[in-house]
Design a protein around this motif. Sequence first.
Motif, PDB file in Angstrom:
ATOM      1  N   PHE A  41       0.852  -1.185   0.000  1.00  0.00           N
ATOM      2  CA  PHE A  41       0.000   0.000   0.000  1.00  0.00           C
ATOM      3  C   PHE A  41       0.885   1.231   0.000  1.00  0.00           C
ATOM      4  CE2 PHE A  41      -2.250   3.327   2.551  1.00  0.00           C
ATOM      5  CZ  PHE A  41      -3.243   3.619   1.632  1.00  0.00           C
ATOM      6  N   THR A  42       0.595   2.158  -0.920  1.00  0.00           N
ATOM      7  CA  THR A  42       1.325   3.424  -0.960  1.00  0.00           C
ATOM      8  C   THR A  42       0.311   4.553  -1.088  1.00  0.00           C
ATOM      9  OG1 THR A  42       1.599   3.400  -3.383  1.00  0.00           O
ATOM     10  CG2 THR A  42       3.329   2.335  -2.062  1.00  0.00           C
ATOM     11  N   LYS A  46      -4.060   9.840  -4.567  1.00  0.00           N
ATOM     12  CA  LYS A  46      -3.715   8.484  -4.982  1.00  0.00           C
ATOM     13  C   LYS A  46      -3.294   7.656  -3.770  1.00  0.00           C
ATOM     14  CE  LYS A  46      -1.044   5.789  -8.324  1.00  0.00           C
ATOM     15  NZ  LYS A  46      -0.103   5.809  -9.448  1.00  0.00           N
ATOM     16  N   SER A  47      -4.150   6.703  -3.421  1.00  0.00           N
ATOM     17  CA  SER A  47      -3.882   5.771  -2.330  1.00  0.00           C
ATOM     18  C   SER A  47      -4.071   4.375  -2.910  1.00  0.00           C
ATOM     19  CB  SER A  47      -4.834   6.013  -1.162  1.00  0.00           C
ATOM     20  OG  SER A  47      -4.745   7.361  -0.725  1.00  0.00           O
ATOM     21  N   SER A  83      -6.151  -1.944  -6.667  1.00  0.00           N
ATOM     22  CA  SER A  83      -7.257  -0.997  -6.501  1.00  0.00           C
ATOM     23  C   SER A  83      -6.716   0.320  -5.973  1.00  0.00           C
ATOM     24  CB  SER A  83      -8.321  -1.554  -5.550  1.00  0.00           C
ATOM     25  OG  SER A  83      -7.788  -1.723  -4.245  1.00  0.00           O
ATOM     26  N   ASN A  84      -7.510   1.358  -6.176  1.00  0.00           N
ATOM     27  CA  ASN A  84      -7.221   2.674  -5.622  1.00  0.00           C
ATOM     28  C   ASN A  84      -8.328   2.985  -4.620  1.00  0.00           C
ATOM     29  OD1 ASN A  84      -5.539   5.000  -5.565  1.00  0.00           O
ATOM     30  ND2 ASN A  84      -7.095   6.140  -6.686  1.00  0.00           N
ATOM     31  N   LEU A  85      -7.996   3.430  -3.425  1.00  0.00           N
ATOM     32  CA  LEU A  85      -9.019   3.687  -2.424  1.00  0.00           C
ATOM     33  C   LEU A  85      -9.998   4.732  -2.939  1.00  0.00           C
ATOM     34  CD1 LEU A  85      -7.075   3.641   0.964  1.00  0.00           C
ATOM     35  CD2 LEU A  85      -7.920   1.739  -0.439  1.00  0.00           C
ATOM     36  N   GLN A  86     -11.278   4.461  -2.755  1.00  0.00           N
ATOM     37  CA  GLN A  86     -12.335   5.282  -3.323  1.00  0.00           C
ATOM     38  C   GLN A  86     -12.862   6.290  -2.311  1.00  0.00           C
ATOM     39  OE1 GLN A  86     -13.212   4.869  -6.723  1.00  0.00           O
ATOM     40  NE2 GLN A  86     -11.336   3.650  -6.528  1.00  0.00           N
ATOM     41  N   TYR A  87     -12.601   7.566  -2.561  1.00  0.00           N
ATOM     42  CA  TYR A  87     -13.153   8.635  -1.742  1.00  0.00           C
ATOM     43  C   TYR A  87     -13.233   9.898  -2.592  1.00  0.00           C
ATOM     44  CZ  TYR A  87      -8.072   9.146  -1.114  1.00  0.00           C
ATOM     45  OH  TYR A  87      -6.720   9.230  -1.318  1.00  0.00           O
ATOM     46  N   ILE A  88     -14.133  10.794  -2.208  1.00  0.00           N
ATOM     47  CA  ILE A  88     -14.369  11.983  -3.025  1.00  0.00           C
ATOM     48  C   ILE A  88     -13.610  13.201  -2.520  1.00  0.00           C
ATOM     49  CG2 ILE A  88     -16.618  11.192  -3.805  1.00  0.00           C
ATOM     50  CD1 ILE A  88     -17.883  13.039  -1.724  1.00  0.00           C
ATOM     51  N   TRP A 145     -11.271  -0.773   4.360  1.00  0.00           N
ATOM     52  CA  TRP A 145     -11.424  -0.759   2.910  1.00  0.00           C
ATOM     53  C   TRP A 145     -11.423  -2.184   2.355  1.00  0.00           C
ATOM     54  CZ3 TRP A 145     -11.660   4.311   1.144  1.00  0.00           C
ATOM     55  CH2 TRP A 145     -11.132   5.295   1.998  1.00  0.00           C
ATOM     56  N   ASP A 146     -12.145  -2.379   1.280  1.00  0.00           N
ATOM     57  CA  ASP A 146     -12.114  -3.634   0.533  1.00  0.00           C
ATOM     58  C   ASP A 146     -10.880  -3.618  -0.374  1.00  0.00           C
ATOM     59  OD1 ASP A 146     -12.664  -5.400  -1.874  1.00  0.00           O
ATOM     60  OD2 ASP A 146     -14.417  -5.881  -0.662  1.00  0.00           O
ATOM     61  N   VAL A 147     -10.009  -4.582  -0.216  1.00  0.00           N
ATOM     62  CA  VAL A 147      -8.754  -4.601  -0.965  1.00  0.00           C
ATOM     63  C   VAL A 147      -8.993  -4.690  -2.474  1.00  0.00           C
ATOM     64  CG1 VAL A 147      -6.712  -6.027  -1.474  1.00  0.00           C
ATOM     65  CG2 VAL A 147      -7.280  -5.459   0.901  1.00  0.00           C
ATOM     66  N   LYS A 148      -9.905  -5.542  -2.903  1.00  0.00           N
ATOM     67  CA  LYS A 148     -10.099  -5.781  -4.343  1.00  0.00           C
ATOM     68  C   LYS A 148     -10.730  -4.597  -5.061  1.00  0.00           C
ATOM     69  CE  LYS A 148      -8.435  -9.955  -4.525  1.00  0.00           C
ATOM     70  NZ  LYS A 148      -7.144 -10.184  -5.217  1.00  0.00           N
ATOM     71  N   THR A 149     -11.616  -3.867  -4.375  1.00  0.00           N
ATOM     72  CA  THR A 149     -12.340  -2.785  -5.044  1.00  0.00           C
ATOM     73  C   THR A 149     -11.897  -1.393  -4.590  1.00  0.00           C
ATOM     74  OG1 THR A 149     -14.098  -2.692  -3.367  1.00  0.00           O
ATOM     75  CG2 THR A 149     -14.350  -4.287  -5.184  1.00  0.00           C
ATOM     76  N   GLY A 150     -11.277  -1.295  -3.424  1.00  0.00           N
ATOM     77  CA  GLY A 150     -10.918   0.001  -2.869  1.00  0.00           C
ATOM     78  C   GLY A 150     -12.080   0.733  -2.230  1.00  0.00           C
TER      79      GLY A 150
END
Length: 331
Positions: free
Chosen positions: A222-223, A229-230, A242-247, A277-282
């Motif tokens: 994880f970076t 960009k996470s 995946s990229n962590l999903q947030y607005i 967070w869900d690893v596969k979907t972010g």
Amino acid sequence: MKYACLFHRLLLLTLTLVMMSGCSIPQTTPEQQWEHAEKGAYAADISVDGQYAVVSGANNGINVWHVKDNKPMYHWSHQGEGANLVASVHISADDKVVVTSDRDAFALWDMTNGEPIGFWRIDESSIRAIAVANGGKGVLVGRSNGQVMYFEHATGRRLEFFGHQEKVNSVDISPNGKYALTGGNDYVAYLWDTDNGQIVHTFTHPSRVTLVALDDKGRYAFTADSQQKSQIWDLQTGAPVSNLQYIARQKIFTDAVFSDDGKYLLTGSPSRRIYLWDVKTGEPRAEWKVAPREDASPPSAVVYAVGFVGNNEILSESSSGLAELWKIDDE
């Protein structure tokens, strides 16, 4: 009527943004809470199994706690009994060794008996981040001059990694000490081999890398940078997962831990928030909000460490000096 319509539109917009973010209102009441540092904490780490916490307190040095028993195990002083300035703490994945550091020096401690293993001073540049492998086999020291030192105290072996061009912000090491993950102000995170310093994977970002973390089972890395960009990466191939999903336009993380089954990533932040967070979907799955210190104004706290406790609980340590146990609700 006009104002009622405007209010209705604003309410709909707010609800839409909440739904888009995937987050509900965070839980703010923990299952249990313990005070680990009376005047607040400078740094902390939680063991892989969530049983132990090492906390650098603002007024009482470094303390090792058996969390659920609420028992202090050891008390350590980094450089005598003066002011405690230890700002980095890391427990090895096997719970055998702890590394602590201030800006100028780092120390190794034996978790089995509480005795010091060694103390080393760094003269070239200030220490920014540290990590230790199982049994204390190797220690990573990230510094403000962009260099990362890999050090084996048993043999005296020292390897300098010169891949970064600017100061290093975060480091992590595989449990066996074979691989290092480092990130810095040069917008890059590197996975590299501690045997020879060779780069295995390069993870690029559009802004400075503020946090890196390795999955202890070698599946993921994880970076995260200082903007949006996470990224979770496949550690074997170097490909993005995946990229962590947030607005939010910006989200900073202070700690990150993968679950034992590899399904989830748990993160802490400087804004009292813990996220699952869900690893596969972010996608975000749950959110918690730690308590601030009672005398804090405004009420704030930095989440220094997070950890899984079994399959349905998590533990946090924050700058408020509190350890808090949270329940993961069944989905």
